[in-house]
Design an enzyme around this catalytic site. Structure first.
Site, PDB file in Angstrom:
ATOM      1  N   ASP A 162       0.835  -1.212   0.000  1.00 40.23           N
ATOM      2  CA  ASP A 162       0.000   0.000   0.000  1.00 40.23           C
ATOM      3  C   ASP A 162       0.866   1.257   0.000  1.00 40.23           C
ATOM      4  O   ASP A 162       0.598   2.215  -0.732  1.00 40.23           O
ATOM      5  CB  ASP A 162      -0.916  -0.025   1.229  1.00 40.23           C
ATOM      6  CG  ASP A 162      -2.187   0.790   1.009  1.00 40.23           C
ATOM      7  OD1 ASP A 162      -2.577   0.983  -0.161  1.00 40.23           O
ATOM      8  OD2 ASP A 162      -2.797   1.224   2.003  1.00 40.23           O
ATOM      9  N   ASP A 205      -8.947  -1.786   2.717  1.00 36.25           N
ATOM     10  CA  ASP A 205      -8.597  -1.203   4.010  1.00 36.25           C
ATOM     11  C   ASP A 205      -9.615  -1.558   5.089  1.00 36.25           C
ATOM     12  O   ASP A 205      -9.394  -1.272   6.270  1.00 36.25           O
ATOM     13  CB  ASP A 205      -8.492   0.325   3.888  1.00 36.25           C
ATOM     14  CG  ASP A 205      -7.420   0.753   2.896  1.00 36.25           C
ATOM     15  OD1 ASP A 205      -6.396   0.055   2.817  1.00 36.25           O
ATOM     16  OD2 ASP A 205      -7.610   1.763   2.190  1.00 36.25           O
TER      17      ASP A 205
END
Length: 261
Positions: A117, A163
């Protein structure tokens, strides 16, 4: 159009499944809940083979109708509320379907996606570009001009479903670990859940401070892993936490469980 129809079908099924427990609670007892069965077979006689055997009832049909209305709304308007309903349904189904069997695997997974990420947000503009340009319920959007424009808001902050799902399956694992301790407490679940809220709040704070997109896992992973590990260290249960491994149910146990449901 193909992508819209793809997410239209998946969204309806996911939202129907998500609404089902709620519908079971609010469905009037005086109404008849009829049972139905969808059966497709192949061949005949002794060689007959089941391809699809799906059982459902009136409550499932009501959930399907409501979800279909949301689906049509999403396809025609691409409204942010419809997007979020589908996105939440995908996330909840993801947490339900995906399982981690031990804490070590969860830490490795979260650590790898932490690096992933950070690289794709800070190292390149690919992640941000895709998130902004790809019209699909793969993210939750939060209108920043809601007070000014109401439901017609157009300026959004975004949170990717990854997420939510990735930390979510780790938090679900800690809940099962709490249950395995047989202490009638949910210490690690509540710790990780509050840590997730803290990490998400920190992400929003940094994003607004520096006016730049942030990789949410940069803040969520240390919070969701660090706080429960710290609590386990204080309680002297760190070794027990990392030794915990969820057993995969046998085929017979799974069949019995499905019958009970």
């Amino acid at each position: 159009m193909l992508l819209s129809m793809y997410f239209f079908v998946l969204g309806i099924l996911a939202l129907s499944h998500t609404m089902s427990p709620f519908m079971c609670r609010v469905f009037p007892a005086n109404l008849s809940n009829k049972q139905y069965q969808l059966l497709f077979t192949q061949g005949s006689g002794e060689s007959k083979e089941e391809i699809v055997n799906y059982e459902f009832d009136t409550k499932d049909l009501i959930c399907l109708c409501i979800s279909s209305v949301v689906g049509v709304w999403y396809v025609l308007k691409k409204h942010w509320i419809a997007n979020n309903l589908f996105g939440l349904a995908f996330a909840l189904n993801g947490v339900e379907l995906l399982h981690l069997n031990n804490v070590s695997t969860g830490c490795i997974l979260l650590g790898g996606l932490f690096v992933y990420d950070v690289f794709w947000v800070f190292g390149t503009n690919v992640m941000v570009t895709v998130a902004k340009s790809f019209e699909a319920p793969i993210k939750l959007v939060f209108p920043q001009d809601l007070l000014e424009k109401g439901l017609g808001a157009s300026n959004f902050a975004m949170l990717g479903l990854g997420d939510i799902v990735i930390p979510g399956i780790f938090i679900a694992l800690l809940l099962r670990f709490d249950v395995s301790l047989k202490k009638n407490t949910r210490t690690y679940f509540y710790t990780s859940f509050l840590a997730y809220i803290f990490g998400l709040g920190l992400t929003i704070f940094v994003m607004h401070t520096f006016k730049h997109a942030q990789p949410a896992l940069l803040y969520l992973v240390p919070a969701c892993v660090g706080f429960p590990v710290l609590v386990a260290l204080v309680k002297g249960e760190l070794t027990e936490m990392f030794r915990y491994e969820e057993e995969t149910p046998s085929k017979e146990e799974t069949t019995e469980s499905e019958k009970d449901k």
